[in-house]
Design a protein around this motif. Sequence first.
Motif, PDB file in Angstrom:
ATOM      1  N   TYR A 160      -9.308   8.252   3.159  1.00  0.00           N
ATOM      2  CA  TYR A 160     -10.650   8.162   2.599  1.00  0.00           C
ATOM      3  C   TYR A 160     -11.116   6.699   2.543  1.00  0.00           C
ATOM      4  O   TYR A 160     -12.246   6.391   2.881  1.00  0.00           O
ATOM      5  N   GLY A 161     -10.221   5.808   2.143  1.00  0.00           N
ATOM      6  CA  GLY A 161     -10.554   4.390   2.067  1.00  0.00           C
ATOM      7  C   GLY A 161     -10.858   3.763   3.416  1.00  0.00           C
ATOM      8  O   GLY A 161     -11.513   2.732   3.496  1.00  0.00           O
ATOM      9  N   CYS A 205       0.825  -1.218   0.000  1.00  0.00           N
ATOM     10  CA  CYS A 205       0.000   0.000   0.000  1.00  0.00           C
ATOM     11  C   CYS A 205       0.858   1.267   0.000  1.00  0.00           C
ATOM     12  O   CYS A 205       0.325   2.367   0.105  1.00  0.00           O
ATOM     13  N   LEU A 226      -5.754   9.280   0.165  1.00  0.00           N
ATOM     14  CA  LEU A 226      -6.534   8.177  -0.404  1.00  0.00           C
ATOM     15  C   LEU A 226      -6.710   7.067   0.620  1.00  0.00           C
ATOM     16  O   LEU A 226      -7.788   6.493   0.763  1.00  0.00           O
ATOM     17  N   GLN A 276      -8.126  14.351   5.072  1.00  0.00           N
ATOM     18  CA  GLN A 276      -6.785  13.954   5.501  1.00  0.00           C
ATOM     19  C   GLN A 276      -6.380  14.625   6.808  1.00  0.00           C
ATOM     20  O   GLN A 276      -5.732  14.009   7.649  1.00  0.00           O
ATOM     21  N   LEU A 315      -0.056   4.239  -2.191  1.00  0.00           N
ATOM     22  CA  LEU A 315      -1.269   5.013  -1.921  1.00  0.00           C
ATOM     23  C   LEU A 315      -0.937   6.289  -1.170  1.00  0.00           C
ATOM     24  O   LEU A 315      -0.156   6.272  -0.225  1.00  0.00           O
ATOM     25  N   SER A 316      -1.522   7.387  -1.581  1.00  0.00           N
ATOM     26  CA  SER A 316      -1.329   8.638  -0.848  1.00  0.00           C
ATOM     27  C   SER A 316      -2.000   8.518   0.514  1.00  0.00           C
ATOM     28  O   SER A 316      -2.921   7.710   0.700  1.00  0.00           O
TER      29      SER A 316
END
Length: 115
Positions: free
Chosen positions: A81-82, A71, A78, A88, A74-75
């Motif tokens: 949010y996930g 992972c 993101l 953030q 991934l930012s």
Amino acid sequence: MSVFSELIRVRDRLGAAAAARMTEIGIDLIIAGLSERLAREVPQPVNGSVVVQRAKAHLEAAARRLADPACAHLSIGLLAYGCGFAGQAHFARRFKERHGAAPRAYRQAALVGVP
């Protein structure tokens, strides 16, 4: 449900480790959805404890993903949010309260020495 449809579509191309990670992420998403629905449907006195438990589950899922090399692309936004966070900044504050480090620092420390 498009996330699950896509996972089903590409399942034959995933290695065992990636499939396991995707399964874990899928389960996290299902739990988050059920928790959200339960929080809306339970009586008010119980609601607070459900919300707290849901938040703890989201923070733990975020910590696992921050430490997961798969992972790393991934930012932070993101990933937040996930895991059910709306923004953030809120995620970063709550994560630091829970884990004692900002998400970026936590990720860097967790991934040190990982090839």
